[in-house]
Design a protein around this motif. Structure first.
Motif, short mmCIF file in Angstrom:
data_model
loop_
_atom_site.label_atom_id
_atom_site.label_comp_id
_atom_site.label_asym_id
_atom_site.label_seq_id
_atom_site.Cartn_x
_atom_site.Cartn_y
_atom_site.Cartn_z
N MET A 150 22.01 8.49 9.14
CA MET A 150 22.01 8.71 10.60
C MET A 150 23.43 8.78 11.11
O MET A 150 24.30 8.02 10.69
CB MET A 150 21.27 7.57 11.32
CG MET A 150 19.79 7.59 11.14
SD MET A 150 18.98 6.14 11.84
CE MET A 150 19.32 6.33 13.57
N GLU A 151 23.66 9.68 12.02
CA GLU A 151 24.95 9.77 12.70
C GLU A 151 24.90 8.83 13.89
O GLU A 151 23.84 8.67 14.51
CB GLU A 151 25.21 11.19 13.17
CG GLU A 151 25.41 12.17 12.03
CD GLU A 151 26.66 11.89 11.21
OE1 GLU A 151 27.67 11.45 11.80
OE2 GLU A 151 26.60 12.08 9.99
N PRO A 152 26.02 8.21 14.25
CA PRO A 152 26.02 7.28 15.39
C PRO A 152 25.50 7.91 16.68
O PRO A 152 24.88 7.24 17.49
CB PRO A 152 27.48 6.89 15.54
CG PRO A 152 28.10 7.18 14.22
CD PRO A 152 27.31 8.30 13.61
N GLU A 153 25.69 9.21 16.84
CA GLU A 153 25.25 9.84 18.06
C GLU A 153 23.88 10.52 17.94
O GLU A 153 23.48 11.28 18.80
CB GLU A 153 26.29 10.85 18.57
CG GLU A 153 26.60 11.99 17.63
CD GLU A 153 27.64 11.65 16.56
OE1 GLU A 153 27.81 12.45 15.63
OE2 GLU A 153 28.27 10.59 16.64
N ASP A 154 23.17 10.26 16.84
CA ASP A 154 21.82 10.82 16.69
C ASP A 154 20.94 10.39 17.87
O ASP A 154 20.86 9.19 18.18
CB ASP A 154 21.15 10.34 15.40
CG ASP A 154 21.50 11.20 14.20
OD1 ASP A 154 22.17 12.23 14.39
OD2 ASP A 154 21.10 10.84 13.08
#
Length: 156
Positions: A150-154
């Protein structure tokens, strides 16, 4: 929060989410108590066990393996080094790379701590059949894979 949003506790998987978090916290607390007399904490034990398994690992690879930043390593490693538990040496081929290993004292302390950890694992999980433990492990590994990708900004 608007009126159309569901509460987290109404989610069908909320109980699992909370269970994982609470089990992790309680496990850390139990481990902290078990090793306190050794003068180490779980983050120290994570480092020591990894050095036991992967002698000569680089400081950077260890940080990656433990999912911690370099600043965290910079705080923990000197503590272990000052106690004579670990050694840091420059890599023979690349002087910028630091290789880590246990001293004899560190190896002894790590073996004692691993005995305590194994005992805690036995006491905690002995009620569950091995197959169930493996199923839980696989479920946790799935969660780890998802969280790591997961990307932090997902968006949620």
């Amino acid at each position: 929060m608007n009126k159309n949003q569901a509460f987290p506790w109404d989610h069908p998987r909320f109980r699992s989410w909370i269970g994982v978090g609470r089990a992790c916290q309680l496990m850390q607390q139990a481990m902290s108590r078990a090793i306190a007399h050794l003068g180490i904490k779980p983050p120290h034990l994570d480092i020591l066990i990894n050095l036991y398994r992967f002698n000569g690992i680089s400081q950077q690879d260890l940080a990656r393996k433990l999912l911690v930043g370099r600043s965290n390593m910079s705080m923990l490693l000197p503590q272990l080094e000052k106690r004579g538990l670990i050694e840091r040496r420059a890599d023979a081929k690349d002087r910028r790379v630091l290789r880590l290993s246990l001293t004899e004292t560190g190896r002894s302390l790590t073996e004692e701590a691993m005995t305590l950890q194994t005992g805690l694992i036995d006491r905690t999980l002995s009620q569950a059949p091995a197959e169930r433990c493996l199923e839980v492990a696989e479920a946790m590994e799935d969660i780890i894979r998802i969280l790591q990708t997961m990307e932090p900004e997902d968006p949620v």
